[in-house]
Write a protein that holds these residues in place. Structure first.
Motif, PDB file in Angstrom:
ATOM      1  N   HIS A  14       0.832  -1.200   0.000  1.00 30.77           N
ATOM      2  CA  HIS A  14       0.000   0.000   0.000  1.00 30.77           C
ATOM      3  C   HIS A  14       0.876   1.263   0.000  1.00 30.77           C
ATOM      4  N   PRO A  64      -4.627   0.379  -8.710  1.00 33.93           N
ATOM      5  CA  PRO A  64      -5.419  -0.734  -8.162  1.00 33.93           C
ATOM      6  C   PRO A  64      -4.768  -1.379  -6.936  1.00 33.93           C
ATOM      7  N   THR A  65      -3.441  -1.453  -6.934  1.00 34.04           N
ATOM      8  CA  THR A  65      -2.742  -2.021  -5.775  1.00 34.04           C
ATOM      9  C   THR A  65      -2.991  -1.172  -4.536  1.00 34.04           C
ATOM     10  N   LEU A  67      -5.565   0.871  -3.934  1.00 30.68           N
ATOM     11  CA  LEU A  67      -6.957   0.773  -3.507  1.00 30.68           C
ATOM     12  C   LEU A  67      -7.266  -0.575  -2.860  1.00 30.68           C
ATOM     13  N   VAL A  68      -6.881  -1.652  -3.516  1.00 36.02           N
ATOM     14  CA  VAL A  68      -7.203  -2.986  -2.992  1.00 36.02           C
ATOM     15  C   VAL A  68      -6.469  -3.248  -1.677  1.00 36.02           C
ATOM     16  N   SER A  69      -5.200  -2.885  -1.606  1.00 29.34           N
ATOM     17  CA  SER A  69      -4.469  -3.111  -0.357  1.00 29.34           C
ATOM     18  C   SER A  69      -5.061  -2.268   0.773  1.00 29.34           C
ATOM     19  N   TRP A  71      -8.235  -1.368   1.071  1.00 30.49           N
ATOM     20  CA  TRP A  71      -9.487  -2.019   1.477  1.00 30.49           C
ATOM     21  C   TRP A  71      -9.218  -3.286   2.277  1.00 30.49           C
ATOM     22  N   LEU A  72      -8.178  -4.023   1.891  1.00 27.05           N
ATOM     23  CA  LEU A  72      -7.828  -5.218   2.670  1.00 27.05           C
ATOM     24  C   LEU A  72      -7.420  -4.843   4.095  1.00 27.05           C
ATOM     25  N   GLN A  91      -9.541   7.037   2.331  1.00 26.31           N
ATOM     26  CA  GLN A  91     -10.183   6.249   1.283  1.00 26.31           C
ATOM     27  C   GLN A  91     -10.905   7.162   0.289  1.00 26.31           C
TER      28      GLN A  91
END
Length: 151
Positions: A14, A64-65, A67-69, A71-72, A91
């Motif tokens: 992230h 995308p990395t 955002l996804v990290s 959210w994880l 966010q």
């Protein structure tokens, strides 16, 4: 939650993706563009287009990395309702940054890329949108710092 090397890796991904995103924009706007002022317009446009093409290609992976990290990490902390307001602000800034990048990529960047002789005003539009993304990135970092408890 117990400490796990997996979550440390997710956090590292992230932070690295955010550093590439915001740092790359800072470099393009504050360092590269002013340095190209010594070149004639054709050379300057060519270098800017080649640089933006490589940078934007990298951002198609970094965004995308990030955002996804993010959210994880939120899910790991118990979900969106359990995180402090600073995380939700971060966010929001991140989503807005991503939407502005999509607008930039499919709007002014494609126009400049397809142009036979791009005008300086088209690059100015790209620069202004990149500055907006960078400002939001700084606000996201500030949000992260405000939400971090110091021991």
């Amino acid at each position: 939650m117990p400490h796990s090397p997996l979550w440390s890796l997710v956090l590292a991904l992230h932070i690295i993706s955010i550093a590439l995103w915001i740092g790359g924009i800072f470099y393009a706007v504050a360092i590269l563009r002013p340095s190209l002022g010594l070149l004639d317009a054709t050379q300057r446009n060519s270098i800017m287009l080649q640089t933006l093409a490589r940078f934007f290609k990298g951002l198609t992976h970094a965004i995308p990395t990030a955002l996804v990290s993010g959210w994880l990490l939120i899910l790991h902390e118990g979900g969106f309702a359990n995180v402090p307001w600073t995380v939700n602000a971060m966010q929001g800034f991140g989503i807005l940054m991503a939407l502005l990048f999509v607008r930039l990529y499919f709007g002014p960047y494609q126009k400049v890329r397809r142009s036979i002789r791009p005008q300086a005003s088209a690059f100015d539009s790209i620069r202004m949108q990149m500055l907006a993304i960078m400002a939001l990135g700084f606000l996201a970092i500030l949000s992260a710092c405000l939400g971090h408890p110091f021991m």
